[in-house]
Design an enzyme around this catalytic site. Sequence first.
Site, PDB file in Angstrom:
ATOM      1  N   ASP A 141       0.860  -1.172   0.000  1.00 54.22           N
ATOM      2  CA  ASP A 141       0.000   0.000   0.000  1.00 54.22           C
ATOM      3  C   ASP A 141       0.913   1.245   0.000  1.00 54.22           C
ATOM      4  OD1 ASP A 141      -2.152   1.682   0.063  1.00 54.22           O
ATOM      5  OD2 ASP A 141      -3.252   0.551   1.567  1.00 54.22           O
TER       6      ASP A 141
HETATM    7  C1  BGC Z   1      -4.992   3.110   0.011  1.00 55.79           C
HETATM    8  C2  BGC Z   1      -5.102   2.054  -1.080  1.00 55.79           C
HETATM    9  C3  BGC Z   1      -4.897   2.688  -2.432  1.00 55.79           C
HETATM   10  C4  BGC Z   1      -3.575   3.416  -2.448  1.00 55.79           C
HETATM   11  C5  BGC Z   1      -3.244   4.059  -3.773  1.00 55.79           C
HETATM   12  C6  BGC Z   1      -3.752   3.950  -0.134  1.00 55.79           C
HETATM   13  O1  BGC Z   1      -3.732   5.013   0.770  1.00 55.79           O
HETATM   14  O2  BGC Z   1      -5.004   2.472   1.269  1.00 55.79           O
HETATM   15  O3  BGC Z   1      -6.344   1.418  -1.008  1.00 55.79           O
HETATM   16  O4  BGC Z   1      -4.948   1.700  -3.426  1.00 55.79           O
HETATM   17  O5  BGC Z   1      -3.594   4.428  -1.460  1.00 55.79           O
HETATM   18  O6  BGC Z   1      -4.025   5.131  -4.039  1.00 55.79           O
END
Ligand code: BGC
Length: 729
Positions: A279
């Site tokens: 993530d």
């Molecule tokens: C979120 C993810 C997301 C990623 C990219 C993160 O803060 O938890 O779900 O895919 O950002 O945008």
Amino acid sequence: MIPPRFLCLALPLLFAALTTARGQDVEAKVEEILSKLTLEEKLGQLRLVDGHAGGGWKPQHRYLAQQGLLGGTFNVRGTGPTGEMQRAALATRHKIPLVFAFDVVHGYRTIFPVPLGEAASWDLELAEKCAAVAAKEARSANVSWTFAPMADIARDPRWGRIVEGAGEDTVLTSAFTAARVRGFQGNNIAAPDRMLSCLKHFAGSGAAEGGRDYNIAEVSVRSLRETHFPPFLAGLAAGAGSIMPTFSAIDGVPATSNPWLLQDVLRKEWGFNGVVVTDYDAVGQLANHRVAATYPAAGLLALQSGITIEMWGSCMVEAESMMKTPANLKLVDEAVRNVLRMKFKLGLFDKPFGDPAREKAALLNPDHLKLTREAASKACVLLKNEGNTLPIPASAKKIAIVGPLADDRTSLIGSWSGDGRPEDAVTLVDAVRDRLGASGTVIHESAGNASGFSFSRPSDGVEAAKDADFVLVVIGETADMSGEAASKSSLDLPPLQLDLVQKVHALGKPYAVVLMTGRPLTVGWLAETCPAILLTWFGGTMGGPGIADVLFGDVNPSGKLPVTFPRSVGQIPLTYNLTPTSRPYRADDKWTSKYTDISSSPLWAFGHGLSYTDFEISQPMSSQLRFPIDGKVTFKVSVKNTGSRDGDEIVQAYIRDDVASITRPNKELKAFKRVSVPAGKSVMVDFEIPAKDLGFWTPKGEYVVEPGSFTLMVGDSSESVQSARFYLE
Ligand code: BGC
């Protein structure tokens, strides 16, 4: 030459041979590229950096691409910006294309209802179609990898990300996860209208303590296996090629540095051979978890734990000097192989660029808008409808629309709205105006910008509503109140909204509440007092017309709650599938499991949802009382439409293991079917539930199906069921 009569037989064999040859070909190409890369270039392939929120690229990232030190980006989108980045990458000596990723969660430009709303349709075909359109639009803009679907089970409505999944139930979430993966990926992710999906956030993210985003999750391995893993397994079985670990620490170990989760379970036990992408900045955040002292140490730890690609950060790159041992180099090579395989599977080596003409034709295509309108209606859940207040009677010619969400385009497309633009969204006010045309009047005063936690306008519009034949009160949370980093300690309506409904109520006119939200809210006063409540979630680009179709009766509502609505925050966690206790709840007995200051029941139960017609679901019927433990449990029910309108009913089958070696939930959803029943007609609905689905994980980590007595409960919600007993032997 193959004689024609053998052709049918030979075709699949030839195809298999071709696939294998192509597979070997890819492997050979992967090895060839790998053999030429420096360690720095290899680590570059494991790096995914962000673009601007608006879709543009950042100069420092283009520079990395020009040096051959970048695997891909996220957020950069559109044939223009991706083309500029791609040209930079392809001008390097190895010509490895970049992959462009993006959170295409419920649509790319055409936005569908938020995932929780879509799940309220209980319509898997619809979910697959919506994901397929999202993929088609995204791929046309040269985005080939989505960070979706979210496969997390959400049992705490305080957790803002509840809006991104399919709710509280494991079977429903598994089914939606698989449908969304099928929609995004189709049979071939290299196709010009498909993309790679990514299951997130592995695993137990929805169990974050207190519903507080990013928090630790105290979940037992048994509960992971029983409740949180199955949607991921379903997504993988549907072919998902990538997975994203949660930010959270599970049993003390952050998922990003958790070899048990990422290697023992995911790779060894489940045989996953795709890409594990972290993530956002999750590697660097291992330092915040205090399991790594420095960023390079975090990078090494992540790689050794099973991470393939680092999103946003550069810890793995910064760990280069520590990566030089034979064991670490082997891990780097394996990760790079997985990235290159993914790029080959996506067809990026053959087609690295988008096609502006296809992009123009795909985005907001009228067929896509039509589908989002259908999806918006199907997401609607009629929570209450006293005295058939809805649909709005044809005699109502002057309709007042009040409330901060009536014309809030930004909220209509919800959180994680991809490349969606508020200006494309058609609001309820637009839709009702359009519908009434010259034959009626819409009374509405714009709320202006409704985002934030309150709304402000010169007047609340109630004075003007005095002249109306019917009033719609459009309230709830704005889209930014749910989603990531939007956990809340109160589920009450935002300030002034209850006051607004009370003023409308005092007018004494027929009215209905249109409730927009990304999570369950504690709206006891509305439930008790308002004549009609239509829950619409955030309906997407065509949310307004889709909701209006239901309000005016062109579409008969059929949605059912994918999540329990509690009466108060103090009741949380409150789900339909609670386990019994030593002293099961009894209203008249103090010494039972309950709160003394509130009813034990939810405000609205999981599976609840009304229709403009009435259905009668029969007692479940089966020709057998006993079923083999290695076979299937079969039964049927008849569904009769006793009203005067055609309608769809969602028949829900719950099962309880009556006596087991560990305590089992009072009921668990095991199957559901959506059926259309014309007015006055009956339809037979058959169910087949594999007996192996009636087992459970023991504390010792074994999955068992125990023989004995089970109760089958079938009905139109988790609370309104008819039961029958059967035995597994
Ligand atoms: C979120 C993810 C997301 C990623 C990219 C993160 O803060 O938890 O779900 O895919 O950002 O945008």
